[in-house]
Design an enzyme around this catalytic site. Structure first.
Site, mmCIF file in Angstrom:
data_model
loop_
_atom_site.group_PDB
_atom_site.id
_atom_site.type_symbol
_atom_site.label_atom_id
_atom_site.label_comp_id
_atom_site.label_asym_id
_atom_site.label_seq_id
_atom_site.Cartn_x
_atom_site.Cartn_y
_atom_site.Cartn_z
ATOM 1 C CG ASN A 9 12.801 -12.134 56.320
ATOM 2 O OD1 ASN A 9 12.395 -13.028 56.281
ATOM 3 N ND2 ASN A 9 12.567 -10.919 55.664
ATOM 4 C CD1 TRP A 10 16.585 -17.646 56.675
ATOM 5 C CD2 TRP A 10 15.832 -19.813 57.733
ATOM 6 N NE1 TRP A 10 18.399 -18.913 57.512
ATOM 7 C CE2 TRP A 10 17.269 -19.481 58.070
ATOM 8 C CE3 TRP A 10 14.949 -20.911 58.157
ATOM 9 C CZ2 TRP A 10 17.622 -21.354 58.769
ATOM 10 C CZ3 TRP A 10 15.512 -21.948 58.477
ATOM 11 C CH2 TRP A 10 17.223 -21.750 59.173
ATOM 12 C CE LYS A 11 12.559 -11.400 51.573
ATOM 13 N NZ LYS A 11 12.931 -10.451 51.267
ATOM 14 C CG HIS A 98 9.615 -7.489 55.111
ATOM 15 N ND1 HIS A 98 9.884 -7.486 53.970
ATOM 16 C CD2 HIS A 98 11.081 -7.900 55.632
ATOM 17 C CE1 HIS A 98 10.827 -7.710 53.696
ATOM 18 N NE2 HIS A 98 11.761 -7.955 53.988
ATOM 19 C CD GLU A 100 9.793 -9.843 50.751
ATOM 20 O OE1 GLU A 100 9.252 -10.528 52.211
ATOM 21 O OE2 GLU A 100 10.132 -9.178 50.050
ATOM 22 C CD GLU A 170 14.349 -4.954 55.212
ATOM 23 O OE1 GLU A 170 15.315 -5.567 55.054
ATOM 24 O OE2 GLU A 170 13.347 -5.113 55.019
ATOM 25 N N GLY A 176 15.737 -7.831 47.397
ATOM 26 C CA GLY A 176 15.258 -8.987 46.452
ATOM 27 C C GLY A 176 15.410 -8.611 44.430
ATOM 28 C CB SER A 216 20.397 -6.131 47.526
ATOM 29 O OG SER A 216 19.396 -6.512 46.203
ATOM 30 N N GLY A 237 17.880 -11.165 53.275
ATOM 31 C CA GLY A 237 17.071 -11.552 52.760
ATOM 32 C C GLY A 237 17.369 -13.003 51.736
ATOM 33 N N GLY A 238 17.546 -12.897 50.707
ATOM 34 C CA GLY A 238 18.537 -14.069 49.750
ATOM 35 C C GLY A 238 19.805 -14.361 49.984
HETATM 36 C C1 PEP Z 1 14.434 -8.459 52.942
HETATM 37 O O1 PEP Z 1 13.732 -8.974 52.695
HETATM 38 O O2 PEP Z 1 14.897 -8.230 54.324
HETATM 39 C C2 PEP Z 1 16.108 -8.381 52.392
HETATM 40 C C3 PEP Z 1 16.762 -7.849 52.976
HETATM 41 O O3 PEP Z 1 15.971 -8.977 51.425
HETATM 42 P P1 PEP Z 1 17.045 -9.242 50.118
HETATM 43 O O4 PEP Z 1 18.683 -9.095 51.008
HETATM 44 O O5 PEP Z 1 16.783 -10.614 50.009
HETATM 45 O O6 PEP Z 1 17.210 -8.402 49.487
#
Ligand code: PEP
Length: 255
Positions: A9-11, A98, A100, A170, A176, A216, A237-238
């Site tokens: 997920n590049w956001k 999600h 966010e 999640e 994050g 994470s 994500g990251g």
């Molecule tokens: C996400 O945004 O779905 C996510 C899992 O982010 P991160 O891996 O950065 O925690």
């Protein structure tokens, strides 16, 4: 056998050129290094979708996802993008729910149920995210929270439609933040989700549902997380913004 999936997920990161360059690295690494049947999904901002979908056309097991769609079919919704529009450029998956979007855009379970319907109607597969906040974990109510998100977001679906849904657990406190759920904490919730699906539908449906872990996740913790019985991959994500890290996570399923 349920599918193993690693989804990135590049956001809201990367301009057009940067995104195309990262995607090109990912595709080359997948071709050279992936030997299993795991599916790789890359969920980019809308601006990249059409181009990366074309770039992935003949690449085995690589698919594209959008990070959102509007609940309406079309019309006067300035700034929004519909399910049929993303479908028309070659998208296969849509991230819905999600944390966010729930937190910053006020997306409720009822709205997410509508988005799930329109997503499925256009032949797209939802990656439906659920998970508790830090307060909900600490108060011990997290099983109720997760069950309610399932009941109100996706359990209205027929068994046939539910079979097209990928779930992502999640924990909000792990997204994050660098705080990862321990493999035992994640497995406990994944097992609960599978049991809840079995109670709603049946054991076969539960057994066939891919449930991803997100929060994470990185190349160091992915092997232990993904070795848990009910964890079928990750939503990343990251670490999905670095081709080497992302591929090392994908390759956990090479073995
Ligand atoms: C996400 O945004 O779905 C996510 C899992 O982010 P991160 O891996 O950065 O925690």
């Amino acid at each position: 056998m349920r599918k193993k999936i690693v989804a990135g997920n590049w956001k809201m990161n990367l301009n057009f050129e940067e995104g195309v360059s990262l995607f090109s690295e990912i595709v080359n690494m997948v071709k050279d290094e992936v030997v299993g049947d795991q599916e790789v999904i890359v969920c980019t901002p809308f601006i990249h979708l059409s181009t990366v979908a074309k770039m992935s056309e003949n690449v085995k097991n690589v698919n594209i996802g959008s990070q959102n769609v509007h609940q309406a079919e079309s019309g006067a919704y300035t700034g929004e993008v519909s399910a049929s529009q993303v479908k028309s450029v070659g998208v296969e998956y849509v991230i819905l729910g999600h944390s966010e979007r729930r937190a910053y855009f006020g997306e409720t379970d009822a709205l997410l149920a509508e988005k799930t319907n329109v997503t499925l109607k256009h032949g797209l597969k939802p990656i439906f995210c659920i998970g508790e906040t830090k307060e909900e974990r600490e108060s011990g109510k997290f099983f109720d929270v997760i069950k309610n998100q399932l009941v109100n977001g996706v359990f209205h679906l027929s068994k046939e439609d539910f079979a097209k849904v990928v779930l992502a657990y999640e924990p909000v406190w792990a997204i994050g933040t660098g705080l990862t759920a321990s493999p035992e904490q994640a497995q406990e919730v994944h097992a609960f989700i599978r049991e809840t699906i079995a109670n709603q539908y049946d054991a076969e449906t539960a057994d066939n549902t891919t449930i991803l872990y997100g929060g994470s996740c990185n190349p160091s913790n992915a092997p232990t997380l993904f070795s848990q019985k009910d964890i079928d991959g990750g939503l990343i994500g990251g670490a999905s913004l670095k081709s080497r890290d992302f591929l090392d996570i994908v390759k956990v399923f090479n073995a």
